[in-house]
Design a protein around this motif. Structure first.
Motif, PDB file in Angstrom:
ATOM      1  N   SER A  93      -3.586   7.876   4.977  1.00 35.64           N
ATOM      2  CA  SER A  93      -3.037   6.975   5.985  1.00 35.64           C
ATOM      3  C   SER A  93      -3.151   5.556   5.450  1.00 35.64           C
ATOM      4  N   ILE A  94      -2.366   4.680   6.021  1.00 33.87           N
ATOM      5  CA  ILE A  94      -2.330   3.293   5.546  1.00 33.87           C
ATOM      6  C   ILE A  94      -2.805   2.371   6.652  1.00 33.87           C
ATOM      7  N   GLY A 144      -6.313  -1.102  -3.359  1.00 31.64           N
ATOM      8  CA  GLY A 144      -5.257  -1.713  -4.153  1.00 31.64           C
ATOM      9  C   GLY A 144      -4.770  -0.764  -5.224  1.00 31.64           C
ATOM     10  N   ALA A 145      -3.865  -1.282  -6.039  1.00 26.22           N
ATOM     11  CA  ALA A 145      -3.300  -0.488  -7.127  1.00 26.22           C
ATOM     12  C   ALA A 145      -4.357  -0.225  -8.192  1.00 26.22           C
ATOM     13  N   ARG A 146      -4.128   0.802  -8.970  1.00 21.35           N
ATOM     14  CA  ARG A 146      -5.111   1.123 -10.011  1.00 21.35           C
ATOM     15  C   ARG A 146      -5.036   0.117 -11.144  1.00 21.35           C
ATOM     16  N   SER A 147      -6.174  -0.081 -11.764  1.00 19.19           N
ATOM     17  CA  SER A 147      -6.246  -1.009 -12.896  1.00 19.19           C
ATOM     18  C   SER A 147      -5.695  -0.330 -14.133  1.00 19.19           C
ATOM     19  N   PHE A 164       0.793  -1.214   0.000  1.00 21.51           N
ATOM     20  CA  PHE A 164       0.000   0.000   0.000  1.00 21.51           C
ATOM     21  C   PHE A 164       0.834   1.276   0.000  1.00 21.51           C
ATOM     22  N   ILE A 165       2.085   1.199   0.429  1.00 17.92           N
ATOM     23  CA  ILE A 165       2.910   2.410   0.447  1.00 17.92           C
ATOM     24  C   ILE A 165       3.137   2.943  -0.968  1.00 17.92           C
ATOM     25  N   PRO A 166       3.488   2.111  -1.957  1.00 20.54           N
ATOM     26  CA  PRO A 166       3.598   2.644  -3.322  1.00 20.54           C
ATOM     27  C   PRO A 166       2.270   3.217  -3.831  1.00 20.54           C
ATOM     28  N   VAL A 167       1.162   2.588  -3.476  1.00 22.29           N
ATOM     29  CA  VAL A 167      -0.148   3.097  -3.894  1.00 22.29           C
ATOM     30  C   VAL A 167      -0.394   4.459  -3.259  1.00 22.29           C
TER      31      VAL A 167
END
Length: 117
Positions: free
Chosen positions: A37-38, A113-116, A2-5
């Motif tokens: 925040s994560i 999550g990451a983007r599609s 989640f940090i890269p996101v």
């Protein structure tokens, strides 16, 4: 994961002109704008926070002997509008979202999550 996101989201929202910060429980007074925040079990939490001066005006309107319904309604309208705008920006950029799941923070946006592509 989640940090890269969170960093991608921060960059996207900064480019859109929003003030963005990562949640810091040691410095709550100075934080306003888009709060990131994560939560490893949920994802990246995105919230709109008012500057402390506006929050104080809202609290004074609520606590007053004659609560000011205009200030209260305006505060809630702006908070909801900012949340909807942020959710729409994230949604059109392909991020999987859940909005309104937290009764204590109904305008919280959970990016899961990451983007599609």
């Amino acid at each position: 994961m989640f940090i890269p996101v969170a960093e991608e989201i921060k960059k996207l929202l900064l480019e859109a002109g929003f003030p963005v910060y990562h949640y810091d429980p040691m410095n709550l007074e100075e934080q306003w704008g888009v709060c990131l925040s994560i939560d490893p079990g949920v994802g990246v939490i995105v919230l709109w926070k008012f500057p402390s001066e506006l929050n104080e005006r809202f609290k004074a309107a609520v606590r007053g002997t004659a609560a000011d319904p205009g200030v209260i309604a305006h505060w809630e309208t702006v908070r909801s509008a900012m949340s909807r705008a942020l959710a729409e920006i994230l949604r059109v950029n392909g991020y999987p979202l859940v909005v309104g799941e937290n009764d204590l923070e109904p305008d919280a946006i959970y990016v899961q999550g990451a983007r599609s592509s």
